[in-house]
Design a protein around this motif. Sequence first.
Motif, PDB file in Angstrom:
ATOM      1  N   GLY A 167    -101.975 -83.057  -5.558  1.00 17.83           N
ATOM      2  CA  GLY A 167    -102.612 -83.730  -4.584  1.00 17.83           C
ATOM      3  C   GLY A 167    -101.773 -84.232  -3.475  1.00 17.83           C
ATOM      4  N   PHE A 168    -100.588 -83.950  -3.414  1.00 17.47           N
ATOM      5  CA  PHE A 168     -99.540 -84.075  -2.360  1.00 17.47           C
ATOM      6  C   PHE A 168     -99.709 -83.122  -1.065  1.00 17.47           C
ATOM      7  CE2 PHE A 168     -96.554 -86.720  -4.752  1.00 17.47           C
ATOM      8  CZ  PHE A 168     -97.208 -88.123  -4.317  1.00 17.47           C
ATOM      9  N   ASP A 169    -100.432 -81.768  -1.340  1.00 16.29           N
ATOM     10  CA  ASP A 169    -100.598 -80.896  -0.654  1.00 16.29           C
ATOM     11  C   ASP A 169    -101.727 -80.983   0.298  1.00 16.29           C
ATOM     12  OD1 ASP A 169     -98.203 -79.440  -1.353  1.00 16.29           O
ATOM     13  OD2 ASP A 169     -99.094 -78.216  -2.770  1.00 16.29           O
ATOM     14  N   GLY A 170    -102.625 -82.027  -0.166  1.00 15.90           N
ATOM     15  CA  GLY A 170    -103.628 -82.391   0.838  1.00 15.90           C
ATOM     16  C   GLY A 170    -104.949 -82.306   0.009  1.00 15.90           C
ATOM     17  N   PRO A 171    -106.058 -82.783   0.677  1.00 13.70           N
ATOM     18  CA  PRO A 171    -107.257 -82.724  -0.058  1.00 13.70           C
ATOM     19  C   PRO A 171    -108.015 -81.449  -0.280  1.00 13.70           C
ATOM     20  CG  PRO A 171    -107.611 -83.693   2.208  1.00 13.70           C
ATOM     21  CD  PRO A 171    -106.268 -83.584   1.902  1.00 13.70           C
ATOM     22  N   LEU A 172    -108.504 -81.196  -1.209  1.00 14.50           N
ATOM     23  CA  LEU A 172    -109.316 -79.760  -1.323  1.00 14.50           C
ATOM     24  C   LEU A 172    -110.762 -80.170  -2.076  1.00 14.50           C
ATOM     25  CD1 LEU A 172    -109.728 -78.762  -4.581  1.00 14.50           C
ATOM     26  CD2 LEU A 172    -107.051 -78.535  -3.919  1.00 14.50           C
ATOM     27  N   ARG A 173    -111.639 -79.460  -1.731  1.00 12.18           N
ATOM     28  CA  ARG A 173    -112.864 -79.530  -2.191  1.00 12.18           C
ATOM     29  C   ARG A 173    -113.567 -78.149  -2.834  1.00 12.18           C
ATOM     30  NH1 ARG A 173    -112.240 -81.936   2.572  1.00 12.18           N
ATOM     31  NH2 ARG A 173    -112.926 -84.332   2.457  1.00 12.18           N
ATOM     32  N   LEU A 174    -114.170 -78.358  -4.002  1.00 14.71           N
ATOM     33  CA  LEU A 174    -114.630 -77.141  -4.750  1.00 14.71           C
ATOM     34  C   LEU A 174    -116.084 -77.315  -5.040  1.00 14.71           C
ATOM     35  CD1 LEU A 174    -111.633 -77.138  -7.271  1.00 14.71           C
ATOM     36  CD2 LEU A 174    -112.128 -75.308  -5.686  1.00 14.71           C
ATOM     37  N   LYS A 222    -121.105 -69.098  -8.636  1.00 14.16           N
ATOM     38  CA  LYS A 222    -120.037 -68.623  -7.979  1.00 14.16           C
ATOM     39  C   LYS A 222    -119.196 -69.873  -7.301  1.00 14.16           C
ATOM     40  CE  LYS A 222    -122.353 -64.455  -6.380  1.00 14.16           C
ATOM     41  NZ  LYS A 222    -122.834 -63.838  -5.263  1.00 14.16           N
ATOM     42  N   TRP A 223    -117.982 -69.624  -7.220  1.00 12.14           N
ATOM     43  CA  TRP A 223    -117.034 -70.818  -6.995  1.00 12.14           C
ATOM     44  C   TRP A 223    -116.462 -70.587  -5.512  1.00 12.14           C
ATOM     45  CZ3 TRP A 223    -116.291 -75.621  -9.046  1.00 12.14           C
ATOM     46  CH2 TRP A 223    -116.338 -75.820 -10.377  1.00 12.14           C
ATOM     47  N   PHE A 224    -116.519 -71.765  -4.399  1.00 16.53           N
ATOM     48  CA  PHE A 224    -116.059 -71.868  -3.308  1.00 16.53           C
ATOM     49  C   PHE A 224    -115.026 -72.838  -3.083  1.00 16.53           C
ATOM     50  CE2 PHE A 224    -120.258 -69.976  -3.420  1.00 16.53           C
ATOM     51  CZ  PHE A 224    -120.088 -68.812  -2.670  1.00 16.53           C
ATOM     52  N   GLY A 225    -114.111 -72.828  -2.174  1.00 16.02           N
ATOM     53  CA  GLY A 225    -113.144 -73.762  -1.959  1.00 16.02           C
ATOM     54  C   GLY A 225    -113.348 -74.135  -0.469  1.00 16.02           C
ATOM     55  N   TYR A 226    -112.789 -75.391   0.018  1.00 16.86           N
ATOM     56  CA  TYR A 226    -112.662 -75.956   1.240  1.00 16.86           C
ATOM     57  C   TYR A 226    -111.798 -76.742   1.389  1.00 16.86           C
ATOM     58  CZ  TYR A 226    -113.667 -77.803   5.818  1.00 16.86           C
ATOM     59  OH  TYR A 226    -113.755 -78.106   7.111  1.00 16.86           O
TER      60      TYR A 226
END
Length: 85
Positions: free
Chosen positions: A20-27, A34-38
């Motif tokens: 989590g230190f690398d910053g936020p992500l959304r899945l 189908k999976w997507f990331g942001y």
Amino acid sequence: MSQFDVELQVMPRHQPDHAGFDGPLRLLESPDNKWFGYAEGQRGGMLVTAPKEVSIMLQRYARPRSQALTSDDSRSLLKRLRGAP
């Protein structure tokens, strides 16, 4: 009508390093599975659609979840912090 389930997990302060230190992500999983990331940074966001890259994001998401308190333990901690019985 949409239904959203929210699960809260608290990361212990004694956990010195986590993804989590690398910053936020959304899945996001689409209705056809189908999976997507942001990922978002100071200069903009990036939609991730390549399966290999999304897989990396899913793995990064799994790591802090395994290091955090369970949902029940997180809920109990938050209740204790606010002084609830």
